[in-house]
Design a protein around this motif. Structure first.
Motif, PDB file in Angstrom:
ATOM      1  N   GLN A  23      31.335  29.389 -13.281  1.00 29.08           N
ATOM      2  CA  GLN A  23      30.833  29.088 -11.736  1.00 29.08           C
ATOM      3  C   GLN A  23      31.373  27.382 -11.578  1.00 29.08           C
ATOM      4  N   PRO A  24      32.035  27.230 -10.534  1.00 30.53           N
ATOM      5  CA  PRO A  24      32.486  25.870 -10.295  1.00 30.53           C
ATOM      6  C   PRO A  24      31.380  25.046  -9.963  1.00 30.53           C
ATOM      7  N   VAL A  25      31.478  23.834 -10.178  1.00 31.67           N
ATOM      8  CA  VAL A  25      30.300  22.756 -10.340  1.00 31.67           C
ATOM      9  C   VAL A  25      30.375  22.649  -8.674  1.00 31.67           C
ATOM     10  N   ASP A  26      29.126  22.504  -8.348  1.00 28.04           N
ATOM     11  CA  ASP A  26      28.931  21.886  -6.828  1.00 28.04           C
ATOM     12  C   ASP A  26      29.405  20.499  -6.723  1.00 28.04           C
ATOM     13  N   GLU A  27      30.505  20.361  -5.842  1.00 28.40           N
ATOM     14  CA  GLU A  27      30.938  18.944  -5.299  1.00 28.40           C
ATOM     15  C   GLU A  27      30.396  18.820  -4.060  1.00 28.40           C
ATOM     16  N   GLY A  28      29.473  19.313  -3.490  1.00 26.56           N
ATOM     17  CA  GLY A  28      29.284  18.867  -2.005  1.00 26.56           C
ATOM     18  C   GLY A  28      28.206  17.692  -2.098  1.00 26.56           C
ATOM     19  N   TYR A  29      28.608  16.917  -0.956  1.00 29.30           N
ATOM     20  CA  TYR A  29      27.704  15.698  -0.764  1.00 29.30           C
ATOM     21  C   TYR A  29      27.187  15.417   0.714  1.00 29.30           C
ATOM     22  N   ARG A  30      26.073  14.644   0.769  1.00 28.87           N
ATOM     23  CA  ARG A  30      26.077  14.342   2.001  1.00 28.87           C
ATOM     24  C   ARG A  30      25.996  12.713   2.262  1.00 28.87           C
ATOM     25  N   LEU A  31      26.423  12.166   3.160  1.00 25.77           N
ATOM     26  CA  LEU A  31      26.623  10.747   3.284  1.00 25.77           C
ATOM     27  C   LEU A  31      25.948  10.183   4.636  1.00 25.77           C
ATOM     28  N   ARG A  46      24.018  17.490  -5.086  1.00 25.33           N
ATOM     29  CA  ARG A  46      23.284  18.126  -6.184  1.00 25.33           C
ATOM     30  C   ARG A  46      23.521  17.806  -7.631  1.00 25.33           C
ATOM     31  N   THR A  47      24.649  17.606  -7.813  1.00 25.02           N
ATOM     32  CA  THR A  47      25.299  17.200  -9.057  1.00 25.02           C
ATOM     33  C   THR A  47      25.711  15.721  -9.172  1.00 25.02           C
ATOM     34  N   PRO A  48      26.002  15.117 -10.261  1.00 23.56           N
ATOM     35  CA  PRO A  48      26.762  13.794 -10.379  1.00 23.56           C
ATOM     36  C   PRO A  48      28.047  14.027  -9.803  1.00 23.56           C
ATOM     37  N   THR A  49      28.766  15.028  -9.793  1.00 19.51           N
ATOM     38  CA  THR A  49      30.070  15.172  -9.494  1.00 19.51           C
ATOM     39  C   THR A  49      30.033  15.164  -7.932  1.00 19.51           C
ATOM     40  N   GLY A  50      29.205  15.833  -7.319  1.00 19.66           N
ATOM     41  CA  GLY A  50      28.957  15.818  -6.006  1.00 19.66           C
ATOM     42  C   GLY A  50      28.572  14.216  -5.351  1.00 19.66           C
ATOM     43  N   VAL A  51      27.892  13.731  -5.950  1.00 13.73           N
ATOM     44  CA  VAL A  51      27.764  12.317  -5.845  1.00 13.73           C
ATOM     45  C   VAL A  51      28.820  11.398  -5.675  1.00 13.73           C
ATOM     46  N   PHE A  52      29.535  11.538  -6.706  1.00  9.37           N
ATOM     47  CA  PHE A  52      30.934  10.847  -6.893  1.00  9.37           C
ATOM     48  C   PHE A  52      31.788  11.033  -5.803  1.00  9.37           C
ATOM     49  N   ARG A  53      31.888  12.321  -5.450  1.00  8.86           N
ATOM     50  CA  ARG A  53      32.907  12.796  -4.101  1.00  8.86           C
ATOM     51  C   ARG A  53      32.470  11.912  -3.189  1.00  8.86           C
ATOM     52  N   GLY A  54      31.160  11.761  -2.853  1.00  3.53           N
ATOM     53  CA  GLY A  54      30.687  11.080  -1.720  1.00  3.53           C
ATOM     54  C   GLY A  54      30.947   9.990  -1.648  1.00  3.53           C
ATOM     55  N   ASP A  79      29.949  17.387   3.222  1.00  2.00           N
ATOM     56  CA  ASP A  79      31.083  18.058   3.010  1.00  2.00           C
ATOM     57  C   ASP A  79      31.174  18.972   1.720  1.00  2.00           C
ATOM     58  N   ALA A  80      32.157  19.698   1.315  1.00  2.00           N
ATOM     59  CA  ALA A  80      32.314  20.351   0.139  1.00  2.00           C
ATOM     60  C   ALA A  80      33.628  21.018   0.143  1.00  2.00           C
ATOM     61  N   PRO A  81      34.375  21.219  -0.911  1.00  2.00           N
ATOM     62  CA  PRO A  81      35.609  21.595  -1.093  1.00  2.00           C
ATOM     63  C   PRO A  81      35.803  23.060  -1.064  1.00  2.00           C
ATOM     64  N   ARG A 123      35.631   9.988 -14.158  1.00  2.00           N
ATOM     65  CA  ARG A 123      36.090  10.039 -12.728  1.00  2.00           C
ATOM     66  C   ARG A 123      36.156  11.644 -12.318  1.00  2.00           C
ATOM     67  N   PHE A 124      35.512  12.354 -13.207  1.00  2.00           N
ATOM     68  CA  PHE A 124      35.409  13.809 -12.758  1.00  2.00           C
ATOM     69  C   PHE A 124      36.993  14.661 -12.741  1.00  2.00           C
ATOM     70  N   VAL A 125      37.651  14.058 -13.510  1.00  2.00           N
ATOM     71  CA  VAL A 125      39.021  14.558 -13.612  1.00  2.00           C
ATOM     72  C   VAL A 125      39.473  14.979 -14.940  1.00  2.00           C
ATOM     73  N   THR A 126      39.882  16.394 -14.992  1.00  2.00           N
ATOM     74  CA  THR A 126      40.470  17.012 -16.207  1.00  2.00           C
ATOM     75  C   THR A 126      41.711  16.778 -16.589  1.00  2.00           C
ATOM     76  N   VAL A 127      42.094  16.494 -17.739  1.00  2.00           N
ATOM     77  CA  VAL A 127      43.373  16.388 -18.238  1.00  2.00           C
ATOM     78  C   VAL A 127      43.999  17.497 -18.586  1.00  2.00           C
ATOM     79  N   VAL A 128      44.904  18.245 -18.239  1.00  2.00           N
ATOM     80  CA  VAL A 128      45.727  19.551 -18.819  1.00  2.00           C
ATOM     81  C   VAL A 128      46.995  19.007 -19.449  1.00  2.00           C
ATOM     82  N   PRO A 129      47.351  19.102 -20.582  1.00  2.00           N
ATOM     83  CA  PRO A 129      48.474  18.906 -21.270  1.00  2.00           C
ATOM     84  C   PRO A 129      49.474  19.994 -20.925  1.00  2.00           C
ATOM     85  N   GLU A 130      50.747  19.532 -20.931  1.00  2.00           N
ATOM     86  CA  GLU A 130      52.019  20.737 -20.865  1.00  2.00           C
ATOM     87  C   GLU A 130      52.751  20.587 -22.061  1.00  2.00           C
ATOM     88  N   ILE A 131      52.934  21.386 -22.855  1.00  2.00           N
ATOM     89  CA  ILE A 131      53.992  21.666 -23.717  1.00  2.00           C
ATOM     90  C   ILE A 131      54.831  22.637 -23.329  1.00  2.00           C
TER      91      ILE A 131
END
Length: 523
Positions: A83-91, A103-111, A135-137, A216-224
């Motif tokens: 289940q995707p993390v809750d990225e919602g926030y209120r500002l 509700r989550t550190p990720t959401g706080v960071f997006r805000g 707001d939320a994605p 920064r709540f960014v995931t690196v995906v390498p491509e070979i």
């Protein structure tokens, strides 16, 4: 609210009023669990703050956790969670400053990134109106692909791109690390891939970039990128046999023979490579390429894709691949990155049509080459349908709008950037404006919700070099892609361009060159 670029000139909510548009800010975590988030926000905010005047009290950006909940987004979570993390926030902006809750550190960071944009652009408008928003994605996977394989970006330059992505609420950095032109990741088991004098990321560089992105709540995906696009691998591991090729092809067009993963020596070399990249990668996804395997018969390509998927899964990662991989069979655990069909390639049907496309003529395209391209890419017309019918997930990256190496239309270039606009961008694409990208609608493909993975922009480096060129091609187009990924729809152009107009200052603060398209009234 549903916007990545906030309304810096939003009308005041209750109570009426506004804060001055310039001055010092203090970032404070109201919960110990947010101390690391606060530290990252301070670093992101620093380029936008003037030196404080003597005795000037800073305003406060307060970060806190609460029980706010948001509707779950569509798609695949980049962190691999079911289940995707809750990225919602209120500002809230009021007399005390700005408060961001989630509700989550990720959401706080997006805000906090919304707050940062408000602070940076308030220097343009002169004031920051009191307001409240929530707001939320819409989409869980919101990515950007960069291409250091063709044009190397230093670790510091990649960090600047990670910061830019995070500021616009993107959460995936897809690194196209290998191609015919270069191999940019150190793998000690195959040292010849990164020869002395070549530019590449050491294992330590790569680990550090992943750590930086994660903060920064960014995931690196390498491509070979395999089984095609393999010239550097062939040079490093000589003697690997070519994949079986269609009859007569070698006499008509030059190509690098794709790999044949049914060959034992090839499979051994690729297994060693994927084992090392999977071990180095902290995130759950590894991209295996599987695009444009020009010079391999379908049976060979399909067998190689199936082998690549199996290897990655056996190594504990989840494979991602370009849409052509759907032809090797596809199921619910597969992610296919949709990037092209023949109509999207926008190629002429006649010599007269070709003559009307000076960018194609200048690039050396002939009707014979165009006919061969259309024939080779004809199967792409069924890839999206095949993916959905097989139960796979679609990662939307259509070249029509989300390939940001598209040249800018010359009629929108300010005089001082006319030469730059003429130089930059892939010569096979029709030059278009910023509005074209901003009007892209991710819902236009009628993909069932259960088959959505997310949205990802790309900036391939086949026709440019260096960080400044990347920056100019990304900006100002990247924020509109990020907004579509966050909101699930295209913004209304007139309203969006008014918001975008304030962001030139934000990019200048960060020393990011951008294309000052005359479509936007920059402020």
């Amino acid at each position: 609210m549903k916007a990545v670029i906030p309304h810096a000139d939003a009308r005041p909510s209750s109570p009426a009023g506004s804060l001055p548009g310039a001055g010092p800010w203090h970032v404070r975590a109201a919960d110990p669990a947010l101390e690391e988030v606060a530290e990252t926000v301070r670093a992101l905010l620093a380029p936008h703050l003037p030196d404080a005047a003597a005795g000037e009290a800073p305003r406060e950006l307060l970060l806190g956790l609460d029980e706010l909940t948001s509707a779950p987004p569509l798609g695949v979570s980049p962190d691999g969670a079911a289940q995707p993390v809750d990225e919602g926030y209120r500002l809230r902006v009021d007399t005390d400053g700005i408060t961001c809750h989630g509700r989550t550190p990720t959401g706080v960071f997006r805000g906090a990134t919304t707050a940062l944009q408000l602070i940076a652009t308030a220097r343009v408008t002169g004031e920051l109106p009191y307001q409240e928003l929530a707001d939320a994605p819409r989409y869980a996977w919101r990515g950007l692909m960069i291409d250091p394989a063709r044009s190397f970006l230093t670790p510091d330059e990649v960090r600047r791109i990670i910061d830019l992505a995070a500021l616009y609420k993107l959460n995936v950095l897809h690194m196209h690390l290998t191609d015919n032109e270069g191999w940019r990741i150190e793998l000690p088991g195959t040292p010849a891939l990164t020869a002395p004098g070549a530019e590449f990321y050491t294992a330590a560089d790569y680990r550090a970039l992943q750590e930086y992105a994660a903060r920064r709540f960014v995931t690196v995906v390498p491509e070979i990128d395999l089984p095609g696009h393999c010239a550097t691998l062939r040079a490093a591991v000589p003697g690997l046999p070519p994949a079986p090729a269609p009859a007569g092809l070698a006499d008509r067009f030059p190509f690098v023979p794709p790999l044949d993963l049914t060959d034992e020596a090839t499979r051994t070399a690729v297994t060693r490579i994927l084992t090392e990249i999977c071990t180095l990668t902290t995130g759950p996804f590894v991209h295996i390429g599987a695009d444009e395997a020009f010079g391999a018969i379908p049976e060979s390509f399909d067998a190689s894709v199936r082998e690549l998927r199996t290897l990655v899964r056996d190594l504990g990662k989840r494979p991602v691949a370009w849409q052509e991989s759907s032809r090797a069979g596809i199921g619910p655990e597969d992610i296919a990155q949709y990037w092209v069909d023949v109509e999207m390639m926008d190629l002429p049907d006649t010599a007269e049509g070709l003559a009307a496309r000076p960018e194609l003529v200048a690039a050396g395209r002939t009707m014979e080459i165009i006919s061969a391209l259309k024939k080779f890419f004809a199967p792409t017309d069924d890839d999206l349908r095949r993916t959905v019918e097989g139960g796979g997930r679609v990662l939307l990256s259509p070249q029509s709008h989300l390939y940001l190496d598209r040249p800018y239309a010359p009629e929108f270039a300010p005089p001082e950037q006319a030469a730059e606009a003429a130089r930059l961008g892939f010569d096979g694409y029709r030059p278009l404006g910023v509005r074209h990208t901003a009007e892209w609608d991710p819902a236009a493909y009628a993909i069932p919700d259960a088959n959505v993975a997310g949205v990802e922009a790309t900036v391939f480096a086949e026709r440019f070099k260096g960080f400044e060129d990347v920056s100019v091609l990304l900006l100002p187009r990247l924020p509109s892609v990020a907004e579509a990924a966050w909101c699930g729809r295209a913004p209304e152009w007139a309203e969006y361009r008014a918001r975008l107009a304030h962001h030139g200052r934000l990019w200048t603060d960060r020393d990011l060159p951008y294309f000052a398209s005359t479509e936007v009234d920059w402020r």
